[in-house]
Design a protein around this motif. Sequence first.
Motif, PDB file in Angstrom:
ATOM      1  N   GLN A  36       0.816  -1.225   0.000  1.00  0.00           N
ATOM      2  CA  GLN A  36       0.000   0.000   0.000  1.00  0.00           C
ATOM      3  C   GLN A  36       0.846   1.270   0.000  1.00  0.00           C
ATOM      4  O   GLN A  36       1.104   1.879   1.038  1.00  0.00           O
ATOM      5  CB  GLN A  36      -0.990  -0.039   1.161  1.00  0.00           C
ATOM      6  CG  GLN A  36      -2.053  -1.111   0.928  1.00  0.00           C
ATOM      7  CD  GLN A  36      -3.050  -1.235   2.048  1.00  0.00           C
ATOM      8  OE1 GLN A  36      -2.758  -0.879   3.196  1.00  0.00           O
ATOM      9  NE2 GLN A  36      -4.221  -1.771   1.743  1.00  0.00           N
ATOM     10  N   LEU A  39      -0.611   6.762  -4.461  1.00  0.00           N
ATOM     11  CA  LEU A  39      -0.233   7.938  -5.248  1.00  0.00           C
ATOM     12  C   LEU A  39      -1.062   9.128  -4.781  1.00  0.00           C
ATOM     13  O   LEU A  39      -2.241   8.968  -4.462  1.00  0.00           O
ATOM     14  CB  LEU A  39      -0.551   7.697  -6.719  1.00  0.00           C
ATOM     15  CG  LEU A  39       0.446   6.870  -7.522  1.00  0.00           C
ATOM     16  CD1 LEU A  39      -0.186   6.466  -8.848  1.00  0.00           C
ATOM     17  CD2 LEU A  39       1.726   7.664  -7.752  1.00  0.00           C
ATOM     18  N   GLY A  64      -6.256  -3.260  -7.582  1.00  0.00           N
ATOM     19  CA  GLY A  64      -5.793  -2.505  -6.417  1.00  0.00           C
ATOM     20  C   GLY A  64      -6.065  -1.016  -6.518  1.00  0.00           C
ATOM     21  O   GLY A  64      -5.136  -0.195  -6.535  1.00  0.00           O
ATOM     22  N   GLU A  85     -10.330  -4.924  -5.420  1.00  0.00           N
ATOM     23  CA  GLU A  85      -9.587  -4.472  -4.232  1.00  0.00           C
ATOM     24  C   GLU A  85      -9.723  -5.523  -3.128  1.00  0.00           C
ATOM     25  O   GLU A  85     -10.811  -6.011  -2.846  1.00  0.00           O
ATOM     26  CB  GLU A  85     -10.111  -3.109  -3.755  1.00  0.00           C
ATOM     27  CG  GLU A  85      -9.495  -2.574  -2.471  1.00  0.00           C
ATOM     28  CD  GLU A  85      -7.968  -2.434  -2.503  1.00  0.00           C
ATOM     29  OE1 GLU A  85      -7.454  -1.691  -3.345  1.00  0.00           O
ATOM     30  OE2 GLU A  85      -7.290  -3.094  -1.669  1.00  0.00           O
ATOM     31  N   ASP A 110      -9.130 -11.099  -4.021  1.00  0.00           N
ATOM     32  CA  ASP A 110      -7.714 -11.203  -4.347  1.00  0.00           C
ATOM     33  C   ASP A 110      -7.571 -11.361  -5.860  1.00  0.00           C
ATOM     34  O   ASP A 110      -7.999 -12.376  -6.423  1.00  0.00           O
ATOM     35  CB  ASP A 110      -7.145 -12.430  -3.610  1.00  0.00           C
ATOM     36  CG  ASP A 110      -5.657 -12.625  -3.848  1.00  0.00           C
ATOM     37  OD1 ASP A 110      -5.110 -11.989  -4.774  1.00  0.00           O
ATOM     38  OD2 ASP A 110      -5.045 -13.420  -3.112  1.00  0.00           O
ATOM     39  N   ALA A 111      -6.953 -10.359  -6.495  1.00  0.00           N
ATOM     40  CA  ALA A 111      -6.827 -10.376  -7.961  1.00  0.00           C
ATOM     41  C   ALA A 111      -6.103 -11.621  -8.462  1.00  0.00           C
ATOM     42  O   ALA A 111      -6.320 -12.051  -9.596  1.00  0.00           O
ATOM     43  CB  ALA A 111      -6.091  -9.123  -8.425  1.00  0.00           C
ATOM     44  N   ASN A 131      -1.657   0.460 -10.563  1.00  0.00           N
ATOM     45  CA  ASN A 131      -0.450   0.720  -9.781  1.00  0.00           C
ATOM     46  C   ASN A 131      -0.364  -0.493  -8.871  1.00  0.00           C
ATOM     47  O   ASN A 131      -1.059  -0.576  -7.863  1.00  0.00           O
ATOM     48  CB  ASN A 131      -0.611   2.031  -9.008  1.00  0.00           C
ATOM     49  CG  ASN A 131       0.475   2.235  -7.980  1.00  0.00           C
ATOM     50  OD1 ASN A 131       1.511   1.576  -8.007  1.00  0.00           O
ATOM     51  ND2 ASN A 131       0.232   3.150  -7.052  1.00  0.00           N
TER      52      ASN A 131
HETATM   53  N1  SAM Z   1      -4.240   2.461  -7.093  1.00  0.00           N
HETATM   54  C1  SAM Z   1      -3.902   3.087  -5.832  1.00  0.00           C
HETATM   55  C2  SAM Z   1      -2.935   4.224  -6.055  1.00  0.00           C
HETATM   56  O1  SAM Z   1      -2.355   4.278  -7.160  1.00  0.00           O
HETATM   57  O2  SAM Z   1      -2.749   5.028  -5.157  1.00  0.00           O
HETATM   58  C3  SAM Z   1      -3.337   2.084  -4.818  1.00  0.00           C
HETATM   59  C4  SAM Z   1      -2.107   1.345  -5.293  1.00  0.00           C
HETATM   60  S1  SAM Z   1      -1.289   0.421  -4.013  1.00  0.00           S
HETATM   61  C5  SAM Z   1       0.342   0.362  -4.717  1.00  0.00           C
HETATM   62  C6  SAM Z   1      -1.817  -1.258  -4.247  1.00  0.00           C
HETATM   63  C7  SAM Z   1      -3.283  -1.546  -3.942  1.00  0.00           C
HETATM   64  O3  SAM Z   1      -3.531  -2.931  -4.226  1.00  0.00           O
HETATM   65  C8  SAM Z   1      -3.716  -1.348  -2.504  1.00  0.00           C
HETATM   66  O4  SAM Z   1      -4.940  -0.681  -2.473  1.00  0.00           O
HETATM   67  C9  SAM Z   1      -3.856  -2.772  -1.937  1.00  0.00           C
HETATM   68  O5  SAM Z   1      -4.808  -2.860  -0.880  1.00  0.00           O
HETATM   69  C10 SAM Z   1      -4.308  -3.522  -3.172  1.00  0.00           C
HETATM   70  N2  SAM Z   1      -3.973  -4.966  -3.184  1.00  0.00           N
HETATM   71  C11 SAM Z   1      -2.894  -5.586  -2.629  1.00  0.00           C
HETATM   72  N3  SAM Z   1      -2.891  -6.896  -2.924  1.00  0.00           N
HETATM   73  C12 SAM Z   1      -3.992  -7.117  -3.702  1.00  0.00           C
HETATM   74  C13 SAM Z   1      -4.540  -8.273  -4.324  1.00  0.00           C
HETATM   75  N4  SAM Z   1      -3.942  -9.474  -4.211  1.00  0.00           N
HETATM   76  N5  SAM Z   1      -5.693  -8.148  -5.027  1.00  0.00           N
HETATM   77  C14 SAM Z   1      -6.306  -6.931  -5.156  1.00  0.00           C
HETATM   78  N6  SAM Z   1      -5.821  -5.791  -4.597  1.00  0.00           N
HETATM   79  C15 SAM Z   1      -4.692  -5.881  -3.872  1.00  0.00           C
END
Ligand code: SAM
Length: 292
Positions: A36, A39, A64, A85, A110-111, A131
């Motif tokens: 986490q 941006l 995410g 998410e 979970d993606a 991201n």
């Molecule tokens: N898109 C947002 C940004 O650019 O600010 C957040 C990016 S952050 C790097 C990664 C995001 O992916 C977080 O919100 C996290 O909770 C989510 N995430 C982490 N593992 C994941 C998974 N296995 N499946 C779906 N989402 C996930």
Amino acid sequence: MSAPPPPLPSPLPSSRRDWAALLAQLGVRPSKGLGQNFLYERGIVQRMVRSLGIGPDDLVLEIGPGLGILTDELLLRAGEVTAIELDGRLAAHLEQAFAGRPSFRLVRGDALKIATDAVIPPGRPFVVVANLPYAVASAVLRHLLEQPHRPRRMGLMMQKEVVERICAVPPNLSVLAVATQFYARPRPAFDVAPTVFIPPPTVESAVVILDVLPEPPLPNGLHPRFFRVVNAGFRQKRKQVANSLAAELDLPKDDIVAWLTGQGIDPMRRAQTLTVEEWVRLTLAAPVGVTS
Ligand code: SAM
């Protein structure tokens, strides 16, 4: 003809301080395990969406969405956005923030465990924009590329070092590069400094654009054999490819040498110098023992 309605005002903050306040208000202490790093610079997401040429005909899958900065930009440009998410508190925030947007759909989960066909109508072209959480970035990339229903294009923010590995050319290929380039043509788009995230990651980031091939160079039935050969070739990276293949596939060295030379490949080369096309040829000409 009447003019299109003006875009809805963004439901999200616009300064770093307000993004940090939103995190506090949601009770989210950014988790390293979930990657986490949020941006807060709109210019970055605008550039990302522009580089991909997203327009009103596009269906976008975002992985995410987090606090929704990229989602917000995508909703301005794309026809539809489906986002996956994993964090329940962020999912609840997104549902509330984008409640009035009929073109937005949130999937909680979970993606890595969700098939694209479960969230995108079968046969419909789509683009992935994300991201990515760094810990699982290359796993998410491979998961998406190995789906029967693949995106036509992807724009992914990842660790810069991973982008460089994905876009590498011989003699610097890796299993990740070969696996990616088997399905897609990747190119680096631009670098992203740690300072535009809350909290800043310890590494540099970059955006990679991948144009996914309409068809990979081998039919689906041969993909397991292709990856078996590639993984065996790379297992002992510092060794000559003939030695690595012989050891990993448990076949006589002479058979391996004949297999390689039959395809015009010098057995003394190292795995990282072989092109995707050469791995494809090796797969098609694999000796009994690899094919069975
Ligand atoms: N898109 C947002 C940004 O650019 O600010 C957040 C990016 S952050 C790097 C990664 C995001 O992916 C977080 O919100 C996290 O909770 C989510 N995430 C982490 N593992 C994941 C998974 N296995 N499946 C779906 N989402 C996930």
